[in-house]
Write an enzyme that holds these catalytic residues in place. Sequence first.
Site, short mmCIF file in Angstrom:
data_model
loop_
_atom_site.label_atom_id
_atom_site.label_comp_id
_atom_site.label_asym_id
_atom_site.label_seq_id
_atom_site.Cartn_x
_atom_site.Cartn_y
_atom_site.Cartn_z
N ARG A 100 0.83 -1.20 0.00
CA ARG A 100 0.00 0.00 0.00
C ARG A 100 0.87 1.26 0.00
NH1 ARG A 100 -3.53 -0.37 4.85
NH2 ARG A 100 -4.95 -1.48 3.51
N TYR A 101 1.99 1.21 0.69
CA TYR A 101 2.89 2.36 0.77
C TYR A 101 4.14 2.02 -0.04
CZ TYR A 101 0.11 3.22 5.01
OH TYR A 101 -0.91 3.41 5.90
N ARG A 140 7.18 0.07 1.95
CA ARG A 140 7.04 -1.10 2.82
C ARG A 140 5.89 -2.00 2.37
NH1 ARG A 140 5.13 3.61 4.82
NH2 ARG A 140 3.57 3.72 6.47
N CYS A 158 -3.41 -17.92 14.46
CA CYS A 158 -3.05 -17.03 15.58
C CYS A 158 -3.12 -17.83 16.87
CB CYS A 158 -4.07 -15.88 15.68
SG CYS A 158 -4.19 -14.89 14.19
N CYS A 190 -9.26 -12.98 18.07
CA CYS A 190 -9.85 -11.80 18.67
C CYS A 190 -11.16 -11.52 17.94
CB CYS A 190 -8.91 -10.61 18.52
SG CYS A 190 -7.19 -11.05 18.93
N CYS A 215 -11.30 -8.83 15.28
CA CYS A 215 -10.18 -8.81 14.33
C CYS A 215 -10.56 -8.18 12.99
CB CYS A 215 -9.70 -10.23 14.08
SG CYS A 215 -8.39 -10.30 12.83
N ARG A 275 -9.17 -8.78 10.29
CA ARG A 275 -9.11 -9.82 9.25
C ARG A 275 -9.94 -11.03 9.67
NH1 ARG A 275 -3.20 -8.83 8.98
NH2 ARG A 275 -3.04 -7.06 7.54
N ASP A 277 -11.89 -0.81 13.35
CA ASP A 277 -12.28 -0.83 11.94
C ASP A 277 -13.75 -1.26 11.79
OD1 ASP A 277 -9.74 -0.13 10.81
OD2 ASP A 277 -9.02 -2.13 11.39
N ASP A 336 -7.54 3.50 10.02
CA ASP A 336 -7.21 2.91 8.73
C ASP A 336 -8.36 3.29 7.79
OD1 ASP A 336 -5.96 1.22 6.78
OD2 ASP A 336 -5.16 0.06 8.47
N LYS A 380 -3.27 4.39 6.80
CA LYS A 380 -3.56 4.88 8.15
C LYS A 380 -3.21 6.36 8.27
CE LYS A 380 -2.30 0.40 10.14
NZ LYS A 380 -1.71 -0.14 8.90
C1 PLP Z 1 -0.65 -0.84 8.75
C2 PLP Z 1 -0.01 -1.14 7.48
C3 PLP Z 1 1.35 -0.88 7.27
C4 PLP Z 1 2.24 -0.32 8.35
O1 PLP Z 1 1.92 1.00 8.58
P1 PLP Z 1 2.85 1.84 9.58
O2 PLP Z 1 2.14 3.15 9.64
O3 PLP Z 1 4.19 1.91 8.94
O4 PLP Z 1 2.89 1.11 10.86
C5 PLP Z 1 1.89 -1.17 6.05
N1 PLP Z 1 1.16 -1.69 5.06
C6 PLP Z 1 -0.15 -1.94 5.20
C7 PLP Z 1 -0.91 -2.50 4.07
C8 PLP Z 1 -0.79 -1.68 6.42
O5 PLP Z 1 -2.08 -1.96 6.59
S1 SF4 Z 2 -6.22 -9.34 15.81
FE1 SF4 Z 2 -6.69 -10.91 14.25
S2 SF4 Z 2 -4.71 -11.34 13.29
FE2 SF4 Z 2 -4.27 -10.36 15.26
S3 SF4 Z 2 -4.04 -12.02 16.76
FE3 SF4 Z 2 -6.17 -11.34 16.84
S4 SF4 Z 2 -7.24 -12.73 15.43
FE4 SF4 Z 2 -5.05 -12.87 14.92
#
Ligand code: PLP
Ligand code: SF4
Length: 343
Positions: A87-88, A91, A100, A104, A107, A109, A269, A306, A313
């Site tokens: 996305r960025y 990174r 996991c 959670c 979560c 995801r 989220d 996000d 974010k």
């Molecule tokens: C959260 C996230 C990151 C990391 O973001 P930082 O602001 O650097 O902590 C990088 N890529 C994706 C897709 C993310 O969701």
């Molecule tokens: S927030 Fe989601 S990905 Fe993270 S530990 Fe909990 S269940 Fe796993």
Amino acid sequence: MPTLRSLEALEREGLLSPDPRLEAAAQSMAIAVTAEMAALIDRADLAHDPIARQFVPSVAETEVSPEELADPIGDEFRSPVKGIVHRYPDRVLLKPLHVCPVYCRFCFRREKVGPGGEALSADELDAALAYIRARPEIWEVILTGGDPLMLAPRRLGELLAALDAVSHVAVIRIHSRVPLADPGRITDELVAALRPRRAGVWLGVHCNHARELTVDARTALTRLASAGLPLMSQTVLLKGVNDDVETLEQLMRALVAARVKPYYLHHPDLVRGTGHFRVSIAEGQALMKTLRGRLSGLAQPTYVLDVPGGHGKVPVGPAYLGDDPDALTVQDAFGGSHPYPPR
Ligand SMILES: *Cc1c(COP(=O)(O)O)cnc(C)c1O
Ligand code: SF4
């Protein structure tokens, strides 16, 4: 006691009262409550317990509102190769597996994680590594999932070595719940797999309540810090778990005392079936303002949202400067307002 993985197991341990409507909640996401987390739950007050609320399924999960999304942060829009989210520019996320130590209920995801979700195959992992090798702009690789510390130490070591061999990757960041939710997994072998390398290896722990920092968890963190890993934390702001100032204050202080730098406080989220966890941004800002007046700078996380749709974010306040650029005012951490010259 083994990790509790079903409604029946939770009922047997006195962590849940039977209710037929829970089947749907259990089907919407895998269940796992480790012995460490189960031991923290106050069985006399299950309805208000911040640990139970995070991990024990509830009927409220079956209520889905129209603004909630299957892919709340838009990971799918930004995935060029299986297992990578880019996305960025500088990174990428690399998701080697979906399991996991705990699941959670809030979560982001929640529709992807669980024992049913497949780990990357050897070929898929090779393709993901090839994507990283081919792009010199990738400065940082963030291992997430699932939880990367659920990998066997040998596999984790191999993955880190492969990333370390990519000369443009300067930083490898790992996000994990394992040191707190299942500290017994932080073995000598695992710590050895995380040993210092050419690339800086950072560890971000997910922690939402001071109670999660048990004696064993703090011992695991000490071992990781002593092995040379800088530690930071992510917290999700959750109604009924940590949405009051005393709880957040205790949490942030406990993290810093355990040598963990609070990094992000995430606004929850728009995940399907998690309305019972959400607070308003105004409430989050008010909490952050109070923390600013009470806590060391070391203990201040950045409050972030996000942006749905894969836009990344951004910090969401609170703001301390007034809106009028010609008559600038700045608010102090205790609520006072003061004029400030425009230049
Ligand atoms: C959260 C996230 C990151 C990391 O973001 P930082 O602001 O650097 O902590 C990088 N890529 C994706 C897709 C993310 O969701
Ligand atoms: S927030 Fe989601 S990905 Fe993270 S530990 Fe909990 S269940 Fe796993």
